[in-house]
Scaffold this active site. Structure first.
Site, mmCIF file in Angstrom:
data_model
loop_
_atom_site.group_PDB
_atom_site.id
_atom_site.type_symbol
_atom_site.label_atom_id
_atom_site.label_comp_id
_atom_site.label_asym_id
_atom_site.label_seq_id
_atom_site.Cartn_x
_atom_site.Cartn_y
_atom_site.Cartn_z
ATOM 1 C CG HIS A 1 34.912 44.542 44.334
ATOM 2 N ND1 HIS A 1 33.630 44.714 43.869
ATOM 3 C CD2 HIS A 1 35.717 45.126 43.418
ATOM 4 C CE1 HIS A 1 33.660 45.385 42.734
ATOM 5 N NE2 HIS A 1 34.918 45.642 42.437
ATOM 6 C CD GLU A 2 39.337 45.670 43.884
ATOM 7 O OE1 GLU A 2 39.559 45.392 42.692
ATOM 8 O OE2 GLU A 2 38.575 46.613 44.228
HETATM 9 ZN ZN LIG Z 1 35.784 46.465 40.729
#
Ligand SMILES: [Zn+2]
Length: 903
Positions: free
Chosen positions: A303-304
Site C-alpha cells: 500500500h505505502e
Molecule cells: Zn494510504
C-alpha cells in the site's frame, strides 16, 4: 471548547492558495531540550489566484516558539507581523521573496505524535494530514508543493542515523555532532515530508527496475528488531515488480527507505522515499507474528509503496479528496494481495472488513460520502468509508470498464496529472476520456453517503422459458442527506441449473449487459457471469431460453458495496454453498445461512424458548468438514475457504442487521449455534484437526496458511463445550507450537474457555506467554488483546487490572488499542453490560486521552456514538456518557467533532 466552538471547513469554499512556495530549505538542529528549526522559503504570489491579498497567512502550532522572522534577510519589526495562536500573518509582503523563520520546538513533549516527536530513543515525524505545521510555519495544504532540501544536525553517538526524503547529498561532523543534507528532486506537499534521527540498524537490498535502474532498498529498525524485516523486504520487492506489471509504474528515486517506529498513530505513512511504519505493519518473524500479521505486512508495505504514484506523484488538491489517493491505493493493495495469495479468501476478508466497519459507519452519525463535503478535524475522516468504500468505488469503475479499459484510464490519469494536486473529479474524467464511457451518474458515489439496498425478486415463466429479475434500489437517509438519487452500479450475476452448473445467459435487452469476466469479480472456470448495469430505482432484466427454474447467484464477487435482499430459502443457500462457481458467493451463501439461523435463535431466546439450531446448518458444516477429510491431501488453498465458511458472522456484524440490537440475545444465540456445531460435529472436527496438525518447519506459503487456519478453526470449536476434553490437546499445541499463529490460537482458545479444566491451564499459559515474550512489544500487545476481548463474564475488571499492569501505557497507541479497542470494539457482550459500566469506562478513557493524543481519543470513542442501535436503557446511559465527554474542559477538535455530531 466552551468559547468559540471549532469551525467546520467546507469543500464548496475551496480557493487556490494565494501564495506558492517554490523551494523549502530546512535546518533541523536536534537537542535533548529543544529542537531548533530554521526554514528558508522561496515564496511568490500564485498567478492563478484572484484573491486581492497582500498579507501572507502561515499555519503553525501554539507550541512554536518564534526566534526570528526575516524577509529577504531583513528581520521583521514587531508591527510587520501578527500572531494569533497557531496562525502567523506577515503584513504587506512583496510579490516574490525569501522568507526565513526560526522556531524552537519540544518533540520530546509531543504525545499527540503529529509533527516531529520522540518514539523511544528516536526522533521521527508524522505529517499527514496537518503535522508539518507543528514543525515550522508553512502553507500547510496539499496543493502547495515545494522542492525540499533538509539538513539534520544531531549528536553523533545518540543519533548516528539521520534520514529525510530524497537523496543524501552531503554530510559532515563538528565535534560531538554530525549533520546530513538530503535533497528531494520531486515537488511535494508538506504532508509527505519526513525526518528520522536515531540509533538504528538496517538491512539493505537492491531492486532493478523495468528500465534497468538499480534502486537501493533499506529497512531501518532499532537493534532488537533487525531480525524481523526480511519478509517486509521481500514484500517490497514483490510490490515494486507488481506495480510495474499491473500498472506500468516504475520507481523514481535511487533509494527507497522504510523505518519501523514503535509509537505511531496510524499503520504506516508513504513519505516520499522514506516510508515510516508502525512496527506492527513491518516486523515479522515466525515465532512472534501470526499469519494474519504476515499478510498485514505484505499488504501495508505494498500500500505505502503504491502511493509513490497514487498519492505522491499525483496528489490531492485538498483533504476532501483524500479518497483520491486512499481509495485507489487500497484497491491496488487488495489486487496485489490477491495476486500473492488466494484471490477468493482476500475478497472474503475485504468484504468482511467493509461490512464490519464501513456499513456501521454509513448507518451512524458520522456517515459521509467517500468525498466528504465538510469537516471540523480532517483526522476524523481517515475512515473505512474513505478507504475501503473508496476502494470499492474505484473497483466498480474497473468492473464497468473492464480491466483493459481501466488500465488505459489509469495510464491517462498518471500521465495527465503527474506532478499535480488534483481532485476525484479529475480521476473520473481521465477514466471517461480514455474509454468514452459515460460516468456522469456514477459520480453520485462520490457525493452521496449511505449503503444502498438492493431488493431483488425473481419470476420463472416455464411457458415462455424466461426468467425475470426485478431489482429495486434505495438508500437510507444519512445526516444532511435525506433524499438519494439512484446509483449507477455493476450487478454481477449467474444462474445455476438444477445440477448446479451455470446456465449460458442471454438477455432480452442487450443494451444493459456489459462484458463478463472482470478483474474484481472472482470468477472460476465454467462460470457464466454477466454484469448488469443498474442505473434506475427499479429495473427488470429478462433472460431468455431458460428451460428450468434456476437458483440465482447474485452480486457475484460482491460487485458493488450494497446490502442485498433476496428471499433465499435455506435449501437454496445450501445449494449455492456447494455449487456456485463463484467462490466468494459460496462463502456468502454460508454467511447468509448462518445469519438466518442465528436470527431465528435470537427470536427463540427473546421468547424464552430453548434454542433449536436448524439441522441444515450443522449439515452444511458437516459436509464441508467431510470434504476436508476425504480430500485432505489434494485440498490446498480450499482449506482456507472451508475455514472461512465455518466461521460464524461476528457479533458486531449481526448487531448491524437488527433495528434494535439485543446484545445479550445475539451473543447467546451465536454461542448456542457454535455449541451445536461443536458438540454434534466433535468427531469430524477432531479428525480435521489431527489431519492438519503436523510439525513441518514453518512456511508462510498460502497453502500452509490455509492448513493452519483450518486446523485452528477446528481447535476453537473443539474448545467450545464446557465439558470439553480437549484442554490437554490445546495445552500441547500451546507448548509445542513452532509459530505464533498456533501459539496464539491455542492460548486464545484456553482464555476463552469456560471449562473448569481450562482454569488452571489458562493462568499458566498467560504467565508463560508473558515471561517468554516480555521484550517483544508486539507480542505483548497480543497478550493484552486476547484477555481484553475475552467474552467470559468479568471482562471489565480484567481490563482495569490490565491497565494497572507495568507494561501498560496510554502513550503508545498500539498498547492502548490492544486493551481499549479489544474491549470496546470486539467484546460486545461485556462492553454493552446493562449497568453501563463499560460505557463509563470508555468515556473516562477518552477524557484522559483527549489531552494526550486527541486523534486516537476520537477514534476509540466510536462504539459510544452508535447509541441509536440499542434499547432505551442503554441509549440513555450511552448519551449520558457522551454528554460527559462533551462537557470536558479543553476538548480537542477531534473529540468535539465526533461527540457533537453523534449527540
Ligand atoms: Zn494510504
Amino acid at each position: 471548547m466552551k468559547e468559540g466552538q471549532p469551525q467546520a471547513i467546507e469543500l464548496k469554499n475551496y480557493q487556490v492558495p494565494p501564495y506558492l512556495i517554490d523551494s523549502t530549505e530546512l535546518h533541523v538542529e536536534i537537542n535533548e531540550d529543544v529542537t531548533r528549526v530554521t526554514t528558508t522559503l522561496q515564496v511568490r504570489k500564485n498567478p492563478d489566484s484572484t484573491a486581492m491579498v497582500t498579507d501572507l497567512v502561515l499555519n503553525g502550532a501554539v507550541e512554536l516558539v518564534n526566534k526570528s522572522i526575516t524577509i529577504n534577510d531583513r528581520e521583521l519589526l514587531s508591527n510587520e507581523f501578527g500572531r494569533d495562536q497557531d496562525l502567523l500573518t506577515l503584513y504587506a509582503v512583496p510579490e516574490s521573496f525569501t522568507l526565513r523563520t526560526q522556531v524552537d520546538i519540544k518533540p520530546q513533549d509531543n504525545t499527540a505524535l503529529e509533527g516531529l516527536y520522540k518514539s523511544g530513543d528516536m526522533f521521527c515525524t508524522q505529517c499527514e494530514a496537518e503535522g508539518f505545521r507543528n514543525i515550522t510555519w508553512f502553507l500547510d495544504r496539499p496543493d502547495v508543493m515545494s522542492k525540499y532540501r533538509t539538513t539534520i544536525n544531531a549528536d553523533k553517538r545518540r543519533y548516528p542515523i539521520l534520514l529525510s526524503n530524497g537523496n543524501d547529498i552531503a554530510r559532515g561532523e563538528e565535534g560531538e555532532r554530525h549533520w546530513v543534507t538530503w535533497e528531494d528532486p520531486f515537488m511535494k506537499p508538506a504532508y509527505l515530508f519526513a525526518l528520522v534521527a536515531g540509533d538504528l540498524q538496517h538491512v539493505d537490498d537492491t531492486f532493478v527496475t523495468m528500465s534497468g535502474r538499480a534502486v537501493k532498498l533499506q529497512i531501518f529498525t532499532e537493534a532488537h528488531n533487525i531480525d524481523k524485516v526480511d519478509y517486509a523486504m521481500l514484500a517490497l520487492k514483490n510490490a515494486m515488480r507488481w506495480d510495474e506489471q499491473a500498472y506500468g509504474r516504475e520507481y523514481d528515486l535511487d533509494i527507497f527507505m522504510i523505518v519501523a517506529v514503535e509509537s505511531f498513530n496510524m499503520g504506516a505513512m508513504e513519505n516520499k522515499g522514506l516510508n515510516i511504519f508502525n512496527t506492527s505493519c513491518v516486523l515479522a518473524r515466525p515465532d512472534t507474528t501470526t499469519d494474519q500479521g504476515y499478510q498485514r505486512v505484505e499488504s501495508v508495505v505494498g500500500h505505502e509503496y503504491f502511493h509513490n504514484w497514487s498519492g505522491n506523484r499525483v496528489t490531492c488538491r485538498d483533504w476532501f479528496q483524500l479518497s483520491l489517493k486512499e481509495g485507489f491505493t487500497v484497491l491496488r493493495d487488495q489486487q496485489f494481495s490477491a495476486t500473492m495469495g488466494s484471490p477468493t479468501v482476500c475478497r472474503i476478508n475485504d468484504v468482511a472488513t467493509l461490512r464490519g466497519a464501513q456499513f456501521p459507519e454509513d448507518a451512524g452519525p458520522m456517515a459521509h460520502p467517500i468525498r466528504p463535503d465538510t469537516y471540523i478535524e480532517i483526522n476524523n475522516f481517515y475512515t473505512a468509508t474513505v478507504y475501503e468504500k473508496g476502494a470499492e468505488v474505484v473497483g466498480m469503475i474497473q468492473t464497468l470498464l473492464g480491466p483493459d479499459q481501466f488500465r488505459r484510464g489509469t495510464d491517462l490519469y498518471f500521465d495527465r496529472h503527474d506532478g499535480q494536486a488534483v481532485t476525484t473529479e479529475e480521476f473520473v474524467k481521465a477514466m471517461e476520456d480514455a474509454t468514452q464511457v459515460d460516468l456522469t451518474q456514477f459520480r453520485r458515489w462520490y457525493s452521496q453517503a449511505g449503503t444502498p439496498v438492493l431488493k431483488i425478486q425473481s419470476h420463472f415463466d416455464s411457458a415462455e422459458q424466461t426468467y425475470t429479475l426485478s431489482v429495486t434500489q434505495s438508500c437510507p437517509p444519512t445526516p444532511g442527506q435525506t433524499q438519494k438519487l439512484p446509483f449507477h452500479l455493476p450487478l454481477a450475476i449467474g444462474l445455476l441449473d438444477q445440477a448446479g452448473a451455470d446456465m449460458p445467459l442471454t438477455l432480452m435487452d442487450n443494451e444493459a449487459v456489459q462484458t463478463p469476466q472482470v478483474a474484481n469479480v472472482q470468477d472460476e472456470a465454467g462460470s457464466h457471469t454477466v454484469v448488469l448495469n443498474l442505473t434506475e430505482a427499479r429495473q427488470h432484466f429478462v433472460f431468455t431460453n431458460i428451460s428450468e427454474k434456476p437458483v440465482p447467484s447474485l452480486l457475484r464477487g460482491f460487485s458493488a458495496p450494497v446490502k442485498l435482499n433476496y428471499d433465499y430459502s435455506r435449501d437454496e443457500l445450501m445449494f449455492l454453498m456447494s455449487h456456485d462457481s463463484n467462490g466468494f458467493n459460496r462463502w456468502d451463501a454460508a454467511q447468509r445461512l448462518a445469519v438466518d439461523v442465528i436470527q431465528e435463535v435470537v427470536e427463540q431466546i427473546q421468547q424464552g424458548r430453548t434454542p433449536q439450531v436448524d439441522p441444515r446448518l450443522i449439515k452444511a458444516c458437516e459436509s464441508n468438514l467431510d470434504q476436508a477429510v476425504a480430500r485432505h491431501t489434494d485440498l490446498t488453498l480450499d482449506k482456507a475457504m472451508i475455514a472461512e465458511m465455518l466461521v460464524l458472522p461476528a457479533e458486531t456484524y449481526l448487531a448491524e442487521l437488527f433495528t434494535v440490537a439485543d446484545v445479550d440475545a445475539i451473543h447467546a444465540a451465536r454461542e448456542a449455534v457454535r455449541l451445536a456445531i461443536a458438540t454434534q460435529l466433535a468427531g469430524v472436527l477432531l479428525a480435521v484437526y489431527k489431519l492438519n496438525q503436523d510439525d513441518r518447519p514453518f512456511d508462510v506459503s498460502a497453502s500452509e496458511v490455509a492448513r493452519r487456519s483450518l486446523k485452528n478453526v477446528a481447535l476453537a470449536y473443539l474448545m467450545v463445550p464446557e465439558n470439553t476434553e480437549m484442554v490437554p490437546l490445546c495445552v500441547a499445541q500451546f507448548e509445542s507450537a513452532n509459530c505464533m499463529t498456533d501459539t496464539s490460537a491455542a492460548i486464545r482458545a484456553l482464555v476463552n474457555s469456560a471449562s473448569p479444566l481450562a482454569l488452571q491451564a489458562k493462568e499458566k499459559a498467560l504467565t508463560t506467554f508473558y515471561g517468554r515474550w516480555q521484550d517483544e512489544a508486539l507480542v505483548i500487545d497480543q497478550w493484552f488483546s486476547l484477555q481484553a476481548s475475552c467474552p467470559l463474564p468479568g471482562a471489565l475488571d480484567r481490563v482495569k487490572a490490565l491497565m494497572q499492569h507495568s507494561a501498560f501505557t496510554m502513550l503508545n497507541p498500539n498498547r492502548l488499542r490492544s486493551v481499549i479497542v479489544a474491549f470496546a470494539f470486539q467484546n460486545n457482550v461485556n462492553f454493552h453490560a446493562k449497568n453501563g459500566e463499560g460505557y463509563g469506562f470508555l468515556a473516562d478513557t477518552v477524557i484522559a486521552l483527549n489531552s494526550i493524543n486527541p486523534l486516537v481519543a476520537a477514534r476509540i470513542l466510536s462504539p459510544l456514538t452508535r447509541w441509536r442501535k440499542y434499547d432505551e436503557q442503554r441509549q440513555t446511559l450511552m448519551r449520558q456518557h457522551l454528554q460527559r465527554i462533551l462537557d470536558t474542559e479543553n476538548l480537542s477538535k477531534d473529540v468535539f467533532e465526533v461527540v457533537s455530531k453523534s449527540l
